[in-house]
Design a protein around this motif. Structure first.
Motif, PDB file in Angstrom:
ATOM      1  N   MET A 297      43.661  16.400  -2.883  1.00 17.61           N
ATOM      2  CA  MET A 297      43.166  16.936  -4.149  1.00 17.61           C
ATOM      3  C   MET A 297      44.351  17.575  -4.868  1.00 17.61           C
ATOM      4  SD  MET A 297      39.870  16.292  -3.831  1.00 17.61           S
ATOM      5  CE  MET A 297      39.167  17.156  -5.230  1.00 17.61           C
ATOM      6  N   ALA A 298      44.297  17.602  -6.193  1.00 16.17           N
ATOM      7  CA  ALA A 298      45.362  18.220  -6.988  1.00 16.17           C
ATOM      8  C   ALA A 298      44.751  19.092  -8.076  1.00 16.17           C
ATOM      9  CB  ALA A 298      46.249  17.145  -7.617  1.00 16.17           C
ATOM     10  N   SER A 299      45.535  20.063  -8.508  1.00 13.32           N
ATOM     11  CA  SER A 299      45.090  20.925  -9.604  1.00 13.32           C
ATOM     12  C   SER A 299      45.335  20.269 -10.957  1.00 13.32           C
ATOM     13  CB  SER A 299      45.817  22.276  -9.545  1.00 13.32           C
ATOM     14  OG  SER A 299      47.209  22.086  -9.671  1.00 13.32           O
ATOM     15  N   GLY A 300      46.117  19.213 -10.983  1.00 10.17           N
ATOM     16  CA  GLY A 300      46.449  18.480 -12.196  1.00 10.17           C
ATOM     17  C   GLY A 300      47.645  17.596 -11.904  1.00 10.17           C
ATOM     18  N   TYR A 301      48.139  16.922 -12.931  1.00 12.06           N
ATOM     19  CA  TYR A 301      49.296  16.056 -12.747  1.00 12.06           C
ATOM     20  C   TYR A 301      50.462  16.858 -12.203  1.00 12.06           C
ATOM     21  CZ  TYR A 301      53.159  12.914 -13.652  1.00 12.06           C
ATOM     22  OH  TYR A 301      54.267  12.116 -13.510  1.00 12.06           O
ATOM     23  N   ASN A 302      51.011  16.409 -11.069  1.00  8.84           N
ATOM     24  CA  ASN A 302      52.145  17.060 -10.418  1.00  8.84           C
ATOM     25  C   ASN A 302      51.863  18.526 -10.088  1.00  8.84           C
ATOM     26  OD1 ASN A 302      54.637  16.652  -9.244  1.00  8.84           O
ATOM     27  ND2 ASN A 302      55.755  17.352 -11.036  1.00  8.84           N
ATOM     28  N   GLY A 303      50.580  18.855  -9.893  1.00  7.95           N
ATOM     29  CA  GLY A 303      50.187  20.229  -9.630  1.00  7.95           C
ATOM     30  C   GLY A 303      50.115  20.554  -8.152  1.00  7.95           C
TER      31      GLY A 303
ATOM     32  N   VAL B 186      43.072  12.695  -5.976  1.00 10.97           N
ATOM     33  CA  VAL B 186      44.158  11.812  -6.415  1.00 10.97           C
ATOM     34  C   VAL B 186      44.564  10.782  -5.367  1.00 10.97           C
ATOM     35  CG1 VAL B 186      45.066  13.396  -8.155  1.00 10.97           C
ATOM     36  CG2 VAL B 186      45.903  13.540  -5.790  1.00 10.97           C
ATOM     37  N   HIS B 187      44.104  10.956  -4.125  1.00 11.40           N
ATOM     38  CA  HIS B 187      44.422   9.991  -3.072  1.00 11.40           C
ATOM     39  C   HIS B 187      43.408  10.137  -1.947  1.00 11.40           C
ATOM     40  CE1 HIS B 187      46.852   7.547  -0.343  1.00 11.40           C
ATOM     41  NE2 HIS B 187      46.545   8.426   0.588  1.00 11.40           N
ATOM     42  N   TYR B 188      43.042   9.010  -1.349  1.00 10.12           N
ATOM     43  CA  TYR B 188      42.243   9.062  -0.135  1.00 10.12           C
ATOM     44  C   TYR B 188      42.501   7.823   0.701  1.00 10.12           C
ATOM     45  CZ  TYR B 188      38.872   5.945  -2.432  1.00 10.12           C
ATOM     46  OH  TYR B 188      38.275   4.895  -3.072  1.00 10.12           O
ATOM     47  N   GLU B 189      42.321   7.973   1.996  1.00  6.24           N
ATOM     48  CA  GLU B 189      42.474   6.874   2.942  1.00  6.24           C
ATOM     49  C   GLU B 189      41.260   6.877   3.858  1.00  6.24           C
ATOM     50  OE1 GLU B 189      46.172   7.229   5.094  1.00  6.24           O
ATOM     51  OE2 GLU B 189      47.252   7.795   3.272  1.00  6.24           O
TER      52      GLU B 189
ATOM     53  N   ALA C 284      57.631  15.975  -1.906  1.00  5.48           N
ATOM     54  CA  ALA C 284      58.075  14.738  -2.560  1.00  5.48           C
ATOM     55  C   ALA C 284      57.465  13.509  -1.898  1.00  5.48           C
ATOM     56  CB  ALA C 284      59.602  14.650  -2.551  1.00  5.48           C
ATOM     57  N   TRP C 285      57.298  13.535  -0.590  1.00  6.21           N
ATOM     58  CA  TRP C 285      56.712  12.399   0.121  1.00  6.21           C
ATOM     59  C   TRP C 285      55.229  12.277  -0.224  1.00  6.21           C
ATOM     60  CZ3 TRP C 285      58.880  13.438   5.729  1.00  6.21           C
ATOM     61  CH2 TRP C 285      60.267  13.347   5.694  1.00  6.21           C
ATOM     62  N   LYS C 286      54.558  13.418  -0.350  1.00  7.63           N
ATOM     63  CA  LYS C 286      53.134  13.401  -0.722  1.00  7.63           C
ATOM     64  C   LYS C 286      52.975  12.842  -2.136  1.00  7.63           C
ATOM     65  CE  LYS C 286      52.236  17.406   2.146  1.00  7.63           C
ATOM     66  NZ  LYS C 286      52.040  18.843   2.135  1.00  7.63           N
ATOM     67  N   ILE C 287      53.852  13.254  -3.027  1.00  4.85           N
ATOM     68  CA  ILE C 287      53.802  12.757  -4.401  1.00  4.85           C
ATOM     69  C   ILE C 287      54.038  11.245  -4.419  1.00  4.85           C
ATOM     70  CG2 ILE C 287      55.013  12.792  -6.630  1.00  4.85           C
ATOM     71  CD1 ILE C 287      55.281  15.864  -6.193  1.00  4.85           C
ATOM     72  N   ASP C 288      54.984  10.775  -3.622  1.00  2.00           N
ATOM     73  CA  ASP C 288      55.242   9.335  -3.537  1.00  2.00           C
ATOM     74  C   ASP C 288      54.003   8.598  -3.033  1.00  2.00           C
ATOM     75  OD1 ASP C 288      57.060   6.980  -3.618  1.00  2.00           O
ATOM     76  OD2 ASP C 288      56.759   7.036  -1.441  1.00  2.00           O
ATOM     77  N   LEU C 289      53.335   9.150  -2.024  1.00  2.00           N
ATOM     78  CA  LEU C 289      52.111   8.544  -1.498  1.00  2.00           C
ATOM     79  C   LEU C 289      51.048   8.444  -2.587  1.00  2.00           C
ATOM     80  CD1 LEU C 289      50.464   7.524   0.974  1.00  2.00           C
ATOM     81  CD2 LEU C 289      49.802   9.919   1.333  1.00  2.00           C
ATOM     82  N   ILE C 290      50.863   9.516  -3.335  1.00  2.00           N
ATOM     83  CA  ILE C 290      49.884   9.521  -4.431  1.00  2.00           C
ATOM     84  C   ILE C 290      50.252   8.463  -5.464  1.00  2.00           C
ATOM     85  CG2 ILE C 290      49.005  10.852  -6.397  1.00  2.00           C
ATOM     86  CD1 ILE C 290      49.462  13.387  -4.545  1.00  2.00           C
ATOM     87  N   GLU C 291      51.499   8.470  -5.895  1.00  2.00           N
ATOM     88  CA  GLU C 291      51.910   7.618  -7.014  1.00  2.00           C
ATOM     89  C   GLU C 291      52.000   6.137  -6.666  1.00  2.00           C
ATOM     90  OE1 GLU C 291      55.312   9.546  -8.795  1.00  2.00           O
ATOM     91  OE2 GLU C 291      53.979  11.003  -9.779  1.00  2.00           O
ATOM     92  N   ARG C 292      52.098   5.805  -5.385  1.00  2.00           N
ATOM     93  CA  ARG C 292      52.069   4.386  -5.005  1.00  2.00           C
ATOM     94  C   ARG C 292      50.713   3.762  -5.317  1.00  2.00           C
ATOM     95  NH1 ARG C 292      53.316   4.149   0.796  1.00  2.00           N
ATOM     96  NH2 ARG C 292      53.928   6.324   0.769  1.00  2.00           N
TER      97      ARG C 292
ATOM     98  N   ASP D  90      41.787  11.093 -11.813  1.00  2.00           N
ATOM     99  CA  ASP D  90      40.801  11.603 -10.867  1.00  2.00           C
ATOM    100  C   ASP D  90      39.998  10.417 -10.342  1.00  2.00           C
ATOM    101  OD1 ASP D  90      38.947  13.000  -9.388  1.00  2.00           O
ATOM    102  OD2 ASP D  90      38.200  14.188 -11.066  1.00  2.00           O
ATOM    103  N   LEU D  91      40.043  10.189  -9.049  1.00  2.00           N
ATOM    104  CA  LEU D  91      39.374   9.036  -8.431  1.00  2.00           C
ATOM    105  C   LEU D  91      37.897   9.293  -8.149  1.00  2.00           C
ATOM    106  CD1 LEU D  91      42.208   8.120  -5.914  1.00  2.00           C
ATOM    107  CD2 LEU D  91      41.804   7.135  -8.178  1.00  2.00           C
ATOM    108  N   TYR D  92      37.440  10.529  -8.300  1.00  2.00           N
ATOM    109  CA  TYR D  92      36.049  10.846  -7.978  1.00  2.00           C
ATOM    110  C   TYR D  92      35.049   9.956  -8.730  1.00  2.00           C
ATOM    111  CZ  TYR D  92      31.643  13.265  -7.444  1.00  2.00           C
ATOM    112  OH  TYR D  92      30.325  13.542  -7.188  1.00  2.00           O
ATOM    113  N   PRO D  93      35.195   9.750 -10.038  1.00  2.00           N
ATOM    114  CA  PRO D  93      34.206   8.900 -10.734  1.00  2.00           C
ATOM    115  C   PRO D  93      34.097   7.489 -10.138  1.00  2.00           C
ATOM    116  CG  PRO D  93      35.507  10.112 -12.330  1.00  2.00           C
ATOM    117  CD  PRO D  93      36.153  10.333 -10.983  1.00  2.00           C
ATOM    118  N   GLU D  94      35.188   6.980  -9.586  1.00  2.00           N
ATOM    119  CA  GLU D  94      35.177   5.639  -8.990  1.00  2.00           C
ATOM    120  C   GLU D  94      34.376   5.605  -7.689  1.00  2.00           C
ATOM    121  OE1 GLU D  94      39.176   4.182  -8.591  1.00  2.00           O
ATOM    122  OE2 GLU D  94      39.690   4.893 -10.585  1.00  2.00           O
ATOM    123  N   ILE D  95      34.474   6.654  -6.889  1.00  2.00           N
ATOM    124  CA  ILE D  95      33.798   6.644  -5.589  1.00  2.00           C
ATOM    125  C   ILE D  95      32.385   7.199  -5.661  1.00  2.00           C
ATOM    126  CG2 ILE D  95      35.970   6.789  -4.325  1.00  2.00           C
ATOM    127  CD1 ILE D  95      35.182   9.746  -3.704  1.00  2.00           C
ATOM    128  N   ALA D  96      32.056   7.902  -6.730  1.00  2.00           N
ATOM    129  CA  ALA D  96      30.742   8.550  -6.850  1.00  2.00           C
ATOM    130  C   ALA D  96      29.671   7.610  -7.384  1.00  2.00           C
ATOM    131  CB  ALA D  96      30.841   9.778  -7.739  1.00  2.00           C
TER     132      ALA D  96
END
Length: 109
Positions: free
Chosen positions: A22-28, A63-66, A87-95, A102-108
């Motif tokens: 979860m994120a507070s916002g872009y790059n948050g 912003v990311h889930y597996e 930085a590694w977490k951000i890379d994982l998200i951005e890949r 926000d991915l919630y609307p897609e999974i809900a």
């Protein structure tokens, strides 16, 4: 986005072991967690019902889930990601989610 449906044999993907960010916002501020119900847990975050760090830092965007095959596997992955540098977490998200939508609307649905 990290979906691995091949690893899960259940009929309901919303009740599958999952590690998420979860994120507070872009790059948050980032929050890494584990759950057996990503739809319900993401909703709890969005509504501010998760206390402590998540509530203080308002990490409300999924912003990311597996999706993983078992809860022990999900817990191992959560611990692994929590040890990573930011930085590694951000890379994982951005890949999988380069715009940090926000991915919630897609999974809900």
């Amino acid at each position: 986005m990290g979906r691995d449906s091949a690893a899960w044999s259940g009929d309901d993907p919303s009740m599958q072991p999952c590690v998420y960010i979860m994120a507070s916002g872009y790059n948050g501020t980032l929050y890494v967690g584990v759950t057996s119900s990503i739809v319900h847990r993401a909703w709890q975050h969005r509504e501010g019902l998760i206390g402590g760090f998540a509530k203080r830092h308002r990490t409300r965007m999924l912003v990311h889930y597996e999706l993983l095959g078992s809860m022990p596997e999900a817990i191992r992955r959560e611990k692994q990601i929590k040890e990573w540098r930011r930085a590694w977490k951000i890379d994982l998200i951005e890949r999988g989610n380069p715009t940090w939508r926000d991915l919630y609307p897609e999974i809900a649905q």
